[in-house]
Design an enzyme around this catalytic site. Structure first.
Site, mmCIF file in Angstrom:
data_model
loop_
_atom_site.group_PDB
_atom_site.id
_atom_site.type_symbol
_atom_site.label_atom_id
_atom_site.label_comp_id
_atom_site.label_asym_id
_atom_site.label_seq_id
_atom_site.Cartn_x
_atom_site.Cartn_y
_atom_site.Cartn_z
ATOM 1 N N PRO A 17 -29.568 -10.373 -39.348
ATOM 2 C CA PRO A 17 -28.442 -9.951 -40.190
ATOM 3 C C PRO A 17 -27.514 -11.127 -40.443
ATOM 4 O O PRO A 17 -27.192 -11.896 -39.536
ATOM 5 C CB PRO A 17 -27.748 -8.876 -39.339
ATOM 6 C CG PRO A 17 -28.806 -8.386 -38.391
ATOM 7 C CD PRO A 17 -29.638 -9.597 -38.086
ATOM 8 N N LEU A 19 -24.398 -11.353 -41.153
ATOM 9 C CA LEU A 19 -23.057 -11.298 -40.590
ATOM 10 C C LEU A 19 -23.114 -10.572 -39.257
ATOM 11 O O LEU A 19 -23.696 -9.487 -39.154
ATOM 12 C CB LEU A 19 -22.088 -10.595 -41.547
ATOM 13 C CG LEU A 19 -20.595 -10.704 -41.231
ATOM 14 C CD1 LEU A 19 -19.765 -10.646 -42.518
ATOM 15 C CD2 LEU A 19 -20.129 -9.608 -40.287
ATOM 16 N N ASP A 47 -23.605 -11.820 -31.114
ATOM 17 C CA ASP A 47 -23.878 -13.151 -30.584
ATOM 18 C C ASP A 47 -23.221 -13.300 -29.222
ATOM 19 O O ASP A 47 -21.994 -13.246 -29.106
ATOM 20 C CB ASP A 47 -23.356 -14.226 -31.540
ATOM 21 C CG ASP A 47 -23.695 -15.616 -31.053
ATOM 22 O OD1 ASP A 47 -24.831 -16.064 -31.299
ATOM 23 O OD2 ASP A 47 -22.833 -16.247 -30.406
ATOM 24 N N TYR A 52 -20.294 -17.280 -21.637
ATOM 25 C CA TYR A 52 -19.083 -16.566 -22.046
ATOM 26 C C TYR A 52 -18.569 -15.652 -20.935
ATOM 27 O O TYR A 52 -17.446 -15.157 -21.005
ATOM 28 C CB TYR A 52 -19.328 -15.754 -23.311
ATOM 29 C CG TYR A 52 -19.733 -16.566 -24.518
ATOM 30 C CD1 TYR A 52 -19.616 -17.949 -24.546
ATOM 31 C CD2 TYR A 52 -20.255 -15.934 -25.652
ATOM 32 C CE1 TYR A 52 -20.005 -18.687 -25.656
ATOM 33 C CE2 TYR A 52 -20.635 -16.663 -26.763
ATOM 34 C CZ TYR A 52 -20.519 -18.034 -26.765
ATOM 35 O OH TYR A 52 -20.907 -18.763 -27.863
ATOM 36 N N LYS A 81 -27.655 -17.276 -25.033
ATOM 37 C CA LYS A 81 -27.855 -18.732 -25.010
ATOM 38 C C LYS A 81 -28.066 -19.247 -23.596
ATOM 39 O O LYS A 81 -27.478 -18.737 -22.633
ATOM 40 C CB LYS A 81 -26.649 -19.431 -25.641
ATOM 41 C CG LYS A 81 -26.312 -18.940 -27.044
ATOM 42 C CD LYS A 81 -25.124 -19.670 -27.621
ATOM 43 C CE LYS A 81 -24.636 -18.983 -28.882
ATOM 44 N NZ LYS A 81 -23.876 -17.751 -28.581
ATOM 45 N N HIS A 114 -27.966 -23.713 -25.768
ATOM 46 C CA HIS A 114 -26.553 -23.702 -26.147
ATOM 47 C C HIS A 114 -26.054 -25.076 -26.611
ATOM 48 O O HIS A 114 -25.306 -25.176 -27.582
ATOM 49 C CB HIS A 114 -25.719 -23.224 -24.951
ATOM 50 C CG HIS A 114 -24.420 -22.605 -25.330
ATOM 51 N ND1 HIS A 114 -23.821 -21.593 -24.615
ATOM 52 C CD2 HIS A 114 -23.574 -22.846 -26.360
ATOM 53 C CE1 HIS A 114 -22.686 -21.254 -25.176
ATOM 54 N NE2 HIS A 114 -22.510 -21.994 -26.243
#
Length: 321
Positions: A17, A19, A47, A52, A81, A114
């Protein structure tokens, strides 16, 4: 996939996709509801990244959304990632398995390297140069081959890279068994990367723009002095006013028109909906030409944080510029 968001082909088969929702800087306690709201709005591309430190909360949001019948796993496109401390080939599969466990998934749609940067095992973020590992000591192709094994094992359906220059992609293509299908890089009107996008598209590699809105909310240590403000540029404001749109929608629509995937981050319901609606905004050729003139080759995420005494990495050899 959400009917209102266009998709792009992904090698060797599949689609992505165009977006999605970025989750960097989405704090624990906030990201759960952001993901739930995004799915309700229609987002299907999320994402994520091990680094994170919010994959567990995202995983619970995904599990609850699926259990509530709001979405099915097959309708979702989930990226994560490989962090720099896990480039050692024996670490790649196990750390991907850890991300899958956190996300409560059986597979990733896309797994990215990453950064083209390696750390010693167990290092979260280096405090000294000796905590880095050079690419001569641990070549990117060795890490890539371990990622290819993750595809063979069904842990990831597609693999790609992030923050890679044309030079680094070419070196990988020369030896890779599986071609990287995606390169995720910083991209916005101040950093348009036309040559990189052209090279990737010619090679059948989709490009994803991170920090497409300028990442004004990133941590202070990642910022530099006297940064140019992206969303308050007069030309962007004028185009936004002409379309009764927000500056963010204009900037996102610009990248979408270039055939680039965008992953803006937000936890605000109104901005989530606003960003999603950018897919419906069409800019004129004249407006695209106006935005094309704004390129400053300015990186908000310039990689200066990898430079320290004893580190083998510099901004010059990171970006090959």
């Amino acid at each position: 996939m959400s009917a209102s968001i266009p998709v792009l082909p992904l090698q060797p088969d599949g689609t992505i996709p165009q977006l999605g929702l970025g989750t960097w800087k989405s704090d624990p306690g906030v990201v759960y509801e952001a993901v739930r709201e995004a799915i309700r709005i229609g987002y299907r591309h999320l994402d994520c990244a091990y680094a994170y430190d919010n994959e567990a909360e995202i995983g619970q949001a995904l599990a609850d959304a699926i259990a509530a019948g709001e979405v099915t796993r097959s309708e979702l496109f989930i990226t994560s990632k490989l962090w720099n401390a896990y480039h050692h080939p024996e670490s790649v599969g196990p750390i991907l398995a850890e991300s899958l466990k956190r996300l409560q998934l059986d597979y990733l749609d896309l797994y990215l390297m990453h950064w083209p940067i390696a750390f010693e095992k167990g290092v979260g973020f280096p405090k000294a140069g000796e905590e880095f590992v050079s690419l001569e000591a641990l070549p990117l192709i060795d890490t890539w081959r371990a990622m290819e094994a993750c595809v063979d094992a069904g842990q990831a359906w597609h693999i790609g890279v992030s923050n890679f220059s044309v030079k680094k992609i070419k070196s990988l293509l020369a030896e890779a068994r599986i071609t990287p299908c995606n390169n995720q890089v910083e991209m916005h009107p101040y950093l348009q990367q036309e040559a990189l996008v052209a090279f990737c598209h010619q090679a059948g590699i989709q490009v994803t723009a991170y920090s497409p809105l300028g990442s004004a909310d990133r941590p202070e240590f990642l910022k530099s002095q006297n940064e140019p403000a992206l969303l308050s540029h007069p030309e962007i404001l004028a185009i936004a006013e002409a379309h009764s749109a927000s500056p963010a929608q204009v900037v996102l629509a610009w990248n979408l028109a270039r055939g680039v995937v965008v992953i803006p981050k937000s936890a605000n319901p109104q901005r989530l909906a606003e960003n999603f609606a950018a897919a419906k905004l069409t800019l004129s050729g004249e407006e695209m030409a106006t935005l094309a003139k704004l390129d400053k080759h300015f990186r908000f995420i310039d990689g200066h944080f990898w430079e320290m005494a004893g580190s083998p990495y510099t901004r010059e050899n990171l970006w090959d510029e």
